[in-house]
Scaffold this motif. Structure first.
Motif, PDB file in Angstrom:
ATOM      1  N   ASN A   1       0.844  -1.186   0.000  1.00  0.00           N
ATOM      2  CA  ASN A   1       0.000   0.000   0.000  1.00  0.00           C
ATOM      3  C   ASN A   1       0.880   1.236   0.000  1.00  0.00           C
ATOM      4  OD1 ASN A   1      -2.513  -1.159  -0.124  1.00  0.00           O
ATOM      5  ND2 ASN A   1      -2.814  -1.206   2.088  1.00  0.00           N
ATOM      6  N   LYS A   2       0.573   2.166  -0.894  1.00  0.00           N
ATOM      7  CA  LYS A   2       1.313   3.418  -0.962  1.00  0.00           C
ATOM      8  C   LYS A   2       0.829   4.371   0.127  1.00  0.00           C
ATOM      9  CE  LYS A   2       0.392   3.841  -5.450  1.00  0.00           C
ATOM     10  NZ  LYS A   2       0.419   4.313  -6.861  1.00  0.00           N
ATOM     11  N   THR A  12      -3.439   3.371  -1.664  1.00  0.00           N
ATOM     12  CA  THR A  12      -3.766   2.638  -2.883  1.00  0.00           C
ATOM     13  C   THR A  12      -2.741   1.531  -3.082  1.00  0.00           C
ATOM     14  OG1 THR A  12      -2.489   4.183  -4.253  1.00  0.00           O
ATOM     15  CG2 THR A  12      -4.854   4.621  -3.972  1.00  0.00           C
ATOM     16  N   VAL A  58      -0.092  -1.183  -4.822  1.00  0.00           N
ATOM     17  CA  VAL A  58       0.918  -1.175  -5.872  1.00  0.00           C
ATOM     18  C   VAL A  58       1.624  -2.526  -5.847  1.00  0.00           C
ATOM     19  CG1 VAL A  58       2.741  -0.185  -4.407  1.00  0.00           C
ATOM     20  CG2 VAL A  58       2.842   0.114  -6.896  1.00  0.00           C
ATOM     21  N   THR A  59       2.080  -2.971  -7.006  1.00  0.00           N
ATOM     22  CA  THR A  59       2.793  -4.242  -7.111  1.00  0.00           C
ATOM     23  C   THR A  59       4.090  -4.031  -7.862  1.00  0.00           C
ATOM     24  OG1 THR A  59       1.895  -4.939  -9.252  1.00  0.00           O
ATOM     25  CG2 THR A  59       0.550  -5.396  -7.290  1.00  0.00           C
ATOM     26  N   ASP A 103       3.445  -2.970 -11.475  1.00  0.00           N
ATOM     27  CA  ASP A 103       3.250  -1.547 -11.744  1.00  0.00           C
ATOM     28  C   ASP A 103       4.595  -0.857 -11.964  1.00  0.00           C
ATOM     29  OD1 ASP A 103       0.182  -0.720 -10.740  1.00  0.00           O
ATOM     30  OD2 ASP A 103       0.998  -2.421  -9.642  1.00  0.00           O
ATOM     31  N   ARG A 104       5.495  -1.098 -11.046  1.00  0.00           N
ATOM     32  CA  ARG A 104       6.784  -0.390 -11.091  1.00  0.00           C
ATOM     33  C   ARG A 104       7.629  -0.818 -12.290  1.00  0.00           C
ATOM     34  NH1 ARG A 104       6.836  -1.381  -4.917  1.00  0.00           N
ATOM     35  NH2 ARG A 104       6.096   0.620  -4.085  1.00  0.00           N
ATOM     36  N   GLU A 114       6.179   0.597 -15.645  1.00  0.00           N
ATOM     37  CA  GLU A 114       6.484   2.013 -15.878  1.00  0.00           C
ATOM     38  C   GLU A 114       7.962   2.223 -16.195  1.00  0.00           C
ATOM     39  OE1 GLU A 114       6.315   6.322 -13.646  1.00  0.00           O
ATOM     40  OE2 GLU A 114       4.633   4.935 -13.341  1.00  0.00           O
ATOM     41  N   GLU A 147       2.455   7.455 -12.678  1.00  0.00           N
ATOM     42  CA  GLU A 147       1.846   7.204 -11.373  1.00  0.00           C
ATOM     43  C   GLU A 147       2.867   6.733 -10.355  1.00  0.00           C
ATOM     44  OE1 GLU A 147      -1.816   4.866  -9.184  1.00  0.00           O
ATOM     45  OE2 GLU A 147      -1.400   4.420 -11.286  1.00  0.00           O
ATOM     46  N   GLU A 148       3.817   5.911 -10.774  1.00  0.00           N
ATOM     47  CA  GLU A 148       4.727   5.306  -9.807  1.00  0.00           C
ATOM     48  C   GLU A 148       6.012   6.099  -9.588  1.00  0.00           C
ATOM     49  OE1 GLU A 148       3.295   3.178  -8.191  1.00  0.00           O
ATOM     50  OE2 GLU A 148       1.680   2.763  -9.608  1.00  0.00           O
ATOM     51  N   ASP A 196       0.266   5.469 -16.900  1.00  0.00           N
ATOM     52  CA  ASP A 196      -0.328   4.664 -15.837  1.00  0.00           C
ATOM     53  C   ASP A 196      -0.025   3.214 -16.197  1.00  0.00           C
ATOM     54  OD1 ASP A 196      -1.734   3.434 -13.852  1.00  0.00           O
ATOM     55  OD2 ASP A 196      -3.574   4.597 -14.128  1.00  0.00           O
ATOM     56  N   THR A 203      -5.465  -1.331 -10.861  1.00  0.00           N
ATOM     57  CA  THR A 203      -4.632  -2.221 -10.048  1.00  0.00           C
ATOM     58  C   THR A 203      -5.481  -3.082  -9.114  1.00  0.00           C
ATOM     59  OG1 THR A 203      -2.748  -0.720 -10.161  1.00  0.00           O
ATOM     60  CG2 THR A 203      -2.737  -2.329  -8.380  1.00  0.00           C
TER      61      THR A 203
END
Length: 258
Positions: A35-36, A40, A42-43, A46-47, A50, A69-70, A85, A90
């Motif tokens: 969790n950020k 929200t 994040v996995t 995601d990172r 991007e 976003e990340e 994004d 997510t």
């Protein structure tokens, strides 16, 4: 067609596919969820997705800027900015619901000029470039011709966003005034507007990276994209995308419902 726009657009399609396929490899396995600061999820997908997009773009256009976003804002000197994004949806991604996508918006001097929304599990690439039209894969798409609110299919993300901003009455009035409603959240509702499958999509709680790509796609499909006040922007948390014919009617309900 402006060659600088076209070459970046082609790269956006390629980068979106590669990043989305990378994310899908994680989607089909198990992975850790964090969790950020804004609570929200994040996995690692995601990172990494991007990072891949930024790397591919930098190799070809080292002076372009980014907003993701990340990894946040990275100014550039060329006038172009890539708005990313890596996984839009997510929460669907982590629950193995297939409606999620990789979004890349292309801006020039602050104006969205192109966008790509790749839904890897669905096998669909929605894309649009100013002056070139909008497509899903290689099929040209256009918004629906519905001109009466009573015949309209309305899409939305989640009722709780309307509750958070005290606009439940407006939401319920839209429900009463439309023929059908479907909760296709995140990027997908906007893409359905662009291809004429639904007539308008209303959302709240978005950021630039959620909608930059989608504004370009909807507009190139012949639709209209504004905030709830009617301003064509991607910088406010409230957004309405429509076939254009119903836009004023929906804005009036948002404005006039207590």
């Amino acid at each position: 067609m402006n060659r600088d726009w076209q070459t970046r657009y082609e790269l956006a399609v390629e980068a979106g596919r590669k990043a989305g396929d990378l994310a899908r490899a994680y989607y089909e396995t198990t992975f850790d969820i964090e969790n950020k600061a804004d609570d929200t999820p994040v996995t690692v997908a995601d990172r990494q997705a991007e990072q891949l997009i930024r790397s591919l773009v930098t190799q070809s256009f080292p002076d372009d800027g980014f907003l993701g976003e990340e990894f946040g804002d990275q100014p550039g000197g060329s006038g172009f900015r890539w708005v990313i994004d890596p996984i839009d949806g997510t929460r669907s991604f982590i629950r193995h619901i297939p409606i999620w996508g990789t979004l890349i918006g292309l801006e020039y001097r602050g104006e969205p000029i192109g966008g790509v929304a790749y839904a890897p599990v669905l096998g669909q690439v929605y894309r649009g470039l100013r002056g070139d039209g909008a497509f899903v894969n290689d099929r040209r798409i256009h918004v629906a011709k519905t001109d009466k609110l009573g015949d309209a299919l309305m899409c939305y993300s989640s009722l709780n966003w309307f509750t958070k901003v005290g606009r439940e009455n407006a939401f319920l009035e839209l429900v009463r005034r439309t023929h059908r409603q479907r909760g296709f959240g995140d990027f997908y509702g906007f893409c359905l507007v662009a291809e004429g499958a639904c007539d308008f999509m209303i959302d709240h709680g978005v950021h630039e990276w959620d909608v930059s790509a989608l504004k370009a796609i909807v507009e190139e499909a012949g639709g209209q994209f504004t905030d709830w006040g009617g301003t064509p922007t991607t910088t406010t948390p409230d957004v309405l995308a429509s076939n254009g014919l119903l836009h004023a009617d929906v804005l009036a309900i948002l404005r006039d419902t207590p």
